[in-house]
Scaffold this active site. Structure first.
Site, PDB file in Angstrom:
ATOM      1  NE  ARG A 206      -3.529  -2.227   2.815  1.00  0.00           N
ATOM      2  CZ  ARG A 206      -3.252  -3.355   3.470  1.00  0.00           C
ATOM      3  NH1 ARG A 206      -2.055  -3.499   4.037  1.00  0.00           N
ATOM      4  NH2 ARG A 206      -4.144  -4.326   3.566  1.00  0.00           N
ATOM      5  CE  LYS A 232      -6.537  -1.004   4.719  1.00  0.00           C
ATOM      6  NZ  LYS A 232      -7.833  -1.362   4.090  1.00  0.00           N
ATOM      7  CG  HIS A 300      -4.967   0.710  -3.793  1.00  0.00           C
ATOM      8  ND1 HIS A 300      -4.238   0.504  -2.632  1.00  0.00           N
ATOM      9  CD2 HIS A 300      -5.964  -0.220  -3.762  1.00  0.00           C
ATOM     10  CE1 HIS A 300      -4.779  -0.484  -1.938  1.00  0.00           C
ATOM     11  NE2 HIS A 300      -5.817  -0.937  -2.606  1.00  0.00           N
ATOM     12  NE  ARG A 303      -2.862  -3.529  -1.343  1.00  0.00           N
ATOM     13  CZ  ARG A 303      -2.438  -4.373  -0.408  1.00  0.00           C
ATOM     14  NH1 ARG A 303      -1.144  -4.591  -0.269  1.00  0.00           N
ATOM     15  NH2 ARG A 303      -3.296  -4.993   0.381  1.00  0.00           N
ATOM     16  CG  HIS A 326      -6.027  -8.958   1.338  1.00  0.00           C
ATOM     17  ND1 HIS A 326      -6.204  -9.369   0.035  1.00  0.00           N
ATOM     18  CD2 HIS A 326      -5.919  -7.605   1.291  1.00  0.00           C
ATOM     19  CE1 HIS A 326      -6.202  -8.324  -0.762  1.00  0.00           C
ATOM     20  NE2 HIS A 326      -6.031  -7.233  -0.027  1.00  0.00           N
ATOM     21  CE1 TYR A 335      -6.323  -7.550  -6.956  1.00  0.00           C
ATOM     22  CE2 TYR A 335      -6.447  -8.668  -4.842  1.00  0.00           C
ATOM     23  CZ  TYR A 335      -6.252  -7.526  -5.577  1.00  0.00           C
ATOM     24  OH  TYR A 335      -6.001  -6.351  -4.931  1.00  0.00           O
TER      25      TYR A 335
END
Length: 354
Positions: A206, A232, A300, A303, A326, A335
């Site tokens: 990110r 995150k 982004h 990524r 994730h 994806y």
């Protein structure tokens, strides 16, 4: 157990091995834990002091115990403030803790309808509802009331939107410093931008993770091939980094006119301060026209391209989940939809009966 506190003892007076491990781990965690900034007391014209106090305590709980990212905490706080302002106008009086605990489903629906009228998207509405529910659960745990109306509201439906990856050739050109050779900006600046975008595409970072790297976090070319990044919720993960990406970073470091101490950020702005994500966004906007790529080509999207191109070449979905950081595999599974769409497009274009 006697005199052992929460740690047990064997008959010979020695500590149990598991207790020793617990104590070592606890000490290590306390040493490694990052200090969490205190939340300032909140003052609200639309709400009474009792609910403002609980809101302050809730935000401290989100940061210190739930370890939510500052941006998520800020968004939750903003959503709750907007709800309290609405309820104050809706009820014609300041919101008290007791009145909020007696919230009805019709009140919540009215708030959501007001937000929808402001052309707020479904994802933002879902986040607002999640924040209100989090505050309601906090009040319930603290014995301050049970806001059952929040559980009765169905979350808005969100249409499935697939990320738009950049074509492989275009993605490589974005991270090529030579593409900026004709720019009027200082060479070290476009070398910096190339290095940042190389990390986004080469390691799937990110933009906040790339700009959060300290100089000591990035090995020299040939001296390492992994990065430890903080994502995150202050969660750290290990990601591989290509040697040619490290070479781009080192080229930038060698050209940078500002001091880059080991404990400081490796990427700095024109005046030596922290580099803003907006600078990288503007760089990509300038390059989009030159490279002939759509507006969806954002930092982004690099990524997204990292994940999509790995999957296209046979990458394992679980491994890609770990690389992206994730928390849920379902987030990574979007994806697979991109890859399926690409295969169907090839089928439609190539099949003789299509």
């Amino acid at each position: 157990m006697s005199g052992g506190g929460r740690f047990g003892k064997l008959a010979n007076g020695k500590r149990k091995k598991c207790d020793i491990v617990i104590r070592i781990i606890s000490s290590k965690d306390s040493l490694m834990a990052k200090p969490v900034p205190a939340v300032q007391p909140i003052e609200l014209d639309c709400a009474a002091d009792d609910i403002a106090l609980q809101m302050t305590r809730w935000l401290s709980h989100l940061r210190a115990e739930r370890r939510l990212s500052p941006k998520t905490s800020e968004a939750y706080s903003r959503d709750l403030r907007q709800c309290l302002v609405f309820l104050c106008e809706h009820w014609g009086t300041r919101v008290t803790l007791a009145r909020f605990a007696a919230l009805e489903a019709s009140d919540v629906r009215a708030f959501m309808a007001m937000r929808r009228a402001d052309e707020i998207g479904s994802r933002s509405l879902m986040r607002a509802l999640a924040g209100l529910r989090s505050f309601g659960r906090f009040l319930e745990r603290e014995g301050k009331g049970n806001v059952g109306a929040l559980s009765a509201i169905r979350a808005p439906k969100i249409g499935k939107s697939l990320p738009k990856p950049i074509q492989m050739a275009a993605a490589k050109r974005f991270v090529d410093a030579d593409e900026r050779a004709g720019e009027t900006r200082d060479p070290w600046i476009w070398a910096r931008d190339a290095a940042v975008m190389a990390l986004l595409y080469g390691s799937g970072l990110r933009i906040s993770e790339a700009l959060g790297l300290k100089r000591r976090d990035v090995p020299l070319p040939g001296a390492g091939d992994v990065l430890i990044v903080t994502g995150k919720g202050n969660k750290t993960r290990m990601v591989p980094v290509l040697q040619n990406v490290l070479a781009l970073v080192q080229d930038y470091v060698a050209m940078c006119p500002h001091p880059l101490p080991p404990e400081g950020p490796i990427f700095v702005g024109a005046r030596g301060g922290p580099l803003s994500p907006r600078i990288i966004q503007l760089t990509m906007e300038r390059l989009r026209g030159a490279l002939g790529v759509p507006d969806s080509a954002t930092p982004h999207a690099l990524r997204h391209s990292f994940a999509t191109h790995l999957l296209t070449r046979g990458g394992d979905l679980r491994a890609i989940q770990e690389l992206l950081g994730h928390a849920s595999l379902s987030t990574t599974q979007i994806y697979t939809g991109i890859d399926t769409e690409r295969l169907l497009e090839v089928y439609r274009n190539a099949h003789p009966r299509s």
